[in-house]
Scaffold this motif. Structure first.
Motif, PDB file in Angstrom:
ATOM      1  N   TYR A 144       0.848  -1.194   0.000  1.00 47.07           N
ATOM      2  CA  TYR A 144       0.000   0.000   0.000  1.00 47.07           C
ATOM      3  C   TYR A 144       0.882   1.241   0.000  1.00 47.07           C
ATOM      4  CZ  TYR A 144      -3.530  -3.412   1.123  1.00 47.07           C
ATOM      5  OH  TYR A 144      -4.357  -4.503   1.072  1.00 47.07           O
ATOM      6  N   ILE A 145       0.309   2.344  -0.438  1.00 48.18           N
ATOM      7  CA  ILE A 145       1.030   3.611  -0.557  1.00 48.18           C
ATOM      8  C   ILE A 145       0.843   4.445   0.708  1.00 48.18           C
ATOM      9  CG2 ILE A 145       1.158   5.795  -1.843  1.00 48.18           C
ATOM     10  CD1 ILE A 145       0.194   4.198  -4.317  1.00 48.18           C
ATOM     11  N   CYS A 146       1.951   4.984   1.203  1.00 51.42           N
ATOM     12  CA  CYS A 146       1.895   5.906   2.341  1.00 51.42           C
ATOM     13  C   CYS A 146       1.333   7.237   1.850  1.00 51.42           C
ATOM     14  CB  CYS A 146       3.285   6.107   2.928  1.00 51.42           C
ATOM     15  SG  CYS A 146       3.338   7.361   4.238  1.00 51.42           S
ATOM     16  N   PRO A 147       0.245   7.715   2.453  1.00 53.57           N
ATOM     17  CA  PRO A 147      -0.339   8.986   2.026  1.00 53.57           C
ATOM     18  C   PRO A 147       0.475  10.207   2.452  1.00 53.57           C
ATOM     19  CG  PRO A 147      -1.576   8.088   3.855  1.00 53.57           C
ATOM     20  CD  PRO A 147      -0.555   7.056   3.477  1.00 53.57           C
ATOM     21  N   VAL A 148       1.523   9.996   3.224  1.00 57.09           N
ATOM     22  CA  VAL A 148       2.372  11.103   3.641  1.00 57.09           C
ATOM     23  C   VAL A 148       3.528  11.294   2.662  1.00 57.09           C
ATOM     24  CG1 VAL A 148       3.906  11.988   5.453  1.00 57.09           C
ATOM     25  CG2 VAL A 148       1.786  10.822   6.071  1.00 57.09           C
ATOM     26  N   CYS A 149       4.277  10.213   2.393  1.00 54.58           N
ATOM     27  CA  CYS A 149       5.483  10.345   1.572  1.00 54.58           C
ATOM     28  C   CYS A 149       5.414   9.617   0.238  1.00 54.58           C
ATOM     29  CB  CYS A 149       6.700   9.862   2.346  1.00 54.58           C
ATOM     30  SG  CYS A 149       6.760   8.061   2.584  1.00 54.58           S
TER      31      CYS A 149
ATOM     32  N   ASN B 108      14.328   8.646  -5.342  1.00 54.44           N
ATOM     33  CA  ASN B 108      13.955   9.914  -5.939  1.00 54.44           C
ATOM     34  C   ASN B 108      12.684  10.396  -5.232  1.00 54.44           C
ATOM     35  OD1 ASN B 108      12.676  11.885  -7.638  1.00 54.44           O
ATOM     36  ND2 ASN B 108      13.976  11.213  -9.325  1.00 54.44           N
ATOM     37  N   LEU B 109      12.835  11.329  -4.322  1.00 57.41           N
ATOM     38  CA  LEU B 109      11.707  11.823  -3.533  1.00 57.41           C
ATOM     39  C   LEU B 109      10.611  12.392  -4.427  1.00 57.41           C
ATOM     40  CD1 LEU B 109      10.263  12.543  -0.896  1.00 57.41           C
ATOM     41  CD2 LEU B 109      11.622  14.647  -0.833  1.00 57.41           C
ATOM     42  N   LYS B 110      10.988  13.156  -5.418  1.00 56.82           N
ATOM     43  CA  LYS B 110       9.996  13.779  -6.298  1.00 56.82           C
ATOM     44  C   LYS B 110       9.129  12.715  -6.974  1.00 56.82           C
ATOM     45  CE  LYS B 110       9.661  17.211  -9.958  1.00 56.82           C
ATOM     46  NZ  LYS B 110      10.387  18.130 -10.820  1.00 56.82           N
ATOM     47  N   GLU B 111       9.728  11.648  -7.455  1.00 57.55           N
ATOM     48  CA  GLU B 111       8.976  10.561  -8.092  1.00 57.55           C
ATOM     49  C   GLU B 111       8.123   9.810  -7.069  1.00 57.55           C
ATOM     50  OE1 GLU B 111       8.594   9.743 -11.387  1.00 57.55           O
ATOM     51  OE2 GLU B 111       9.581  11.690 -11.619  1.00 57.55           O
ATOM     52  N   GLN B 112       8.668   9.601  -5.881  1.00 58.52           N
ATOM     53  CA  GLN B 112       7.918   8.884  -4.843  1.00 58.52           C
ATOM     54  C   GLN B 112       6.673   9.655  -4.432  1.00 58.52           C
ATOM     55  OE1 GLN B 112      10.021   6.837  -1.587  1.00 58.52           O
ATOM     56  NE2 GLN B 112       8.762   8.054  -0.200  1.00 58.52           N
ATOM     57  N   LEU B 113       6.774  10.968  -4.307  1.00 55.12           N
ATOM     58  CA  LEU B 113       5.626  11.784  -3.917  1.00 55.12           C
ATOM     59  C   LEU B 113       4.486  11.697  -4.932  1.00 55.12           C
ATOM     60  CD1 LEU B 113       7.450  14.938  -2.495  1.00 55.12           C
ATOM     61  CD2 LEU B 113       6.122  13.261  -1.185  1.00 55.12           C
ATOM     62  N   LYS B 114       4.806  11.400  -6.183  1.00 50.51           N
ATOM     63  CA  LYS B 114       3.779  11.250  -7.210  1.00 50.51           C
ATOM     64  C   LYS B 114       2.860  10.060  -6.930  1.00 50.51           C
ATOM     65  CE  LYS B 114       6.389  13.365 -10.965  1.00 50.51           C
ATOM     66  NZ  LYS B 114       7.035  13.107 -12.285  1.00 50.51           N
ATOM     67  N   ASN B 115       3.344   9.090  -6.148  1.00 46.61           N
ATOM     68  CA  ASN B 115       2.515   7.927  -5.797  1.00 46.61           C
ATOM     69  C   ASN B 115       1.274   8.327  -5.016  1.00 46.61           C
ATOM     70  OD1 ASN B 115       4.166   6.019  -7.023  1.00 46.61           O
ATOM     71  ND2 ASN B 115       5.351   5.677  -5.159  1.00 46.61           N
ATOM     72  N   ILE B 116       1.338   9.427  -4.289  1.00 51.88           N
ATOM     73  CA  ILE B 116       0.207   9.871  -3.476  1.00 51.88           C
ATOM     74  C   ILE B 116      -1.013  10.111  -4.361  1.00 51.88           C
ATOM     75  CG2 ILE B 116      -0.643  11.701  -1.942  1.00 51.88           C
ATOM     76  CD1 ILE B 116       2.313  11.980  -0.980  1.00 51.88           C
ATOM     77  N   GLU B 117      -0.782  10.576  -5.579  1.00 45.58           N
ATOM     78  CA  GLU B 117      -1.884  10.841  -6.507  1.00 45.58           C
ATOM     79  C   GLU B 117      -2.616   9.556  -6.910  1.00 45.58           C
ATOM     80  OE1 GLU B 117      -0.100  12.911  -9.771  1.00 45.58           O
ATOM     81  OE2 GLU B 117       0.738  14.451  -8.475  1.00 45.58           O
ATOM     82  N   LYS B 118      -1.979   8.411  -6.730  1.00 43.41           N
ATOM     83  CA  LYS B 118      -2.574   7.127  -7.112  1.00 43.41           C
ATOM     84  C   LYS B 118      -3.573   6.607  -6.083  1.00 43.41           C
ATOM     85  CE  LYS B 118       1.688   5.728  -9.392  1.00 43.41           C
ATOM     86  NZ  LYS B 118       2.786   4.751  -9.333  1.00 43.41           N
TER      87      LYS B 118
ATOM     88  N   LYS C 231      -6.789   6.340  -4.314  1.00 46.13           N
ATOM     89  CA  LYS C 231      -8.188   6.712  -4.540  1.00 46.13           C
ATOM     90  C   LYS C 231      -9.056   5.716  -3.808  1.00 46.13           C
ATOM     91  CE  LYS C 231      -7.491   8.959  -8.938  1.00 46.13           C
ATOM     92  NZ  LYS C 231      -6.942  10.153  -8.502  1.00 46.13           N
ATOM     93  N   PRO C 232      -9.909   6.112  -2.924  1.00 49.68           N
ATOM     94  CA  PRO C 232      -9.958   7.473  -2.377  1.00 49.68           C
ATOM     95  C   PRO C 232      -8.825   7.700  -1.385  1.00 49.68           C
ATOM     96  CG  PRO C 232     -11.529   6.095  -1.242  1.00 49.68           C
ATOM     97  CD  PRO C 232     -10.901   5.243  -2.326  1.00 49.68           C
ATOM     98  N   MET C 233      -8.533   8.925  -1.128  1.00 52.58           N
ATOM     99  CA  MET C 233      -7.481   9.248  -0.160  1.00 52.58           C
ATOM    100  C   MET C 233      -7.884   8.717   1.206  1.00 52.58           C
ATOM    101  SD  MET C 233      -4.653  10.529   0.905  1.00 52.58           S
ATOM    102  CE  MET C 233      -3.859  11.685  -0.158  1.00 52.58           C
ATOM    103  N   TYR C 234      -6.918   8.165   1.907  1.00 52.44           N
ATOM    104  CA  TYR C 234      -7.185   7.666   3.254  1.00 52.44           C
ATOM    105  C   TYR C 234      -7.582   8.824   4.155  1.00 52.44           C
ATOM    106  CZ  TYR C 234      -4.315   3.766   1.600  1.00 52.44           C
ATOM    107  OH  TYR C 234      -3.803   2.729   0.894  1.00 52.44           O
ATOM    108  N   ILE C 235      -8.638   8.641   4.926  1.00 52.66           N
ATOM    109  CA  ILE C 235      -9.050   9.651   5.894  1.00 52.66           C
ATOM    110  C   ILE C 235      -9.212   8.951   7.240  1.00 52.66           C
ATOM    111  CG2 ILE C 235     -10.821  11.322   6.569  1.00 52.66           C
ATOM    112  CD1 ILE C 235     -11.524  11.596   3.610  1.00 52.66           C
TER     113      ILE C 235
END
Length: 92
Positions: free
Chosen positions: A3-8, A68-78, A80-84
């Motif tokens: 799973y993707i970390c919604p922070v980083c 590559n932090l910049k590339e990793q941060l792009k994962n957040i856009e994936k 759906k829905p954002m974790y709340i």
């Protein structure tokens, strides 16, 4: 499955940060160090991310030299829905 970390944006979490009922996993992201169910009591994902990046975006556990932090941060856009978080004031 990971799973993707919604922070980083690290895509290596073993569990969803929150299940379908909003229960926290209490997993700690090995990249940014965010612990779901603990740090979200004090921070939003965005405020924690800003603080983590401002402090040098250091890996919490270990190092990833081919990172590559910049590339990793792009994962957040994936996500759906954002974790709340269940206890999020926006839901109250």
């Amino acid at each position: 499955m990971s799973y993707i970390c919604p922070v980083c944006g690290l895509d290596e979490l073993r569990m969803q940060p929150y299940d379908e009922k909003g229960n926290e996993s209490f997993e700690i992201c090995k990249c940014c160090g965010f612990e779901f169910g603990v740090d979200d009591l004090l921070y939003t994902f965005e405020t924690y991310r800003v603080e983590w990046i401002t402090n040098g975006a250091k890996w919490f556990m270990g190092n990833n030299y081919d990172w590559n932090l910049k590339e990793q941060l792009k994962n957040i856009e994936k996500i759906k829905p954002m974790y709340i978080p269940f206890h999020c004031p926006r839901l109250s």
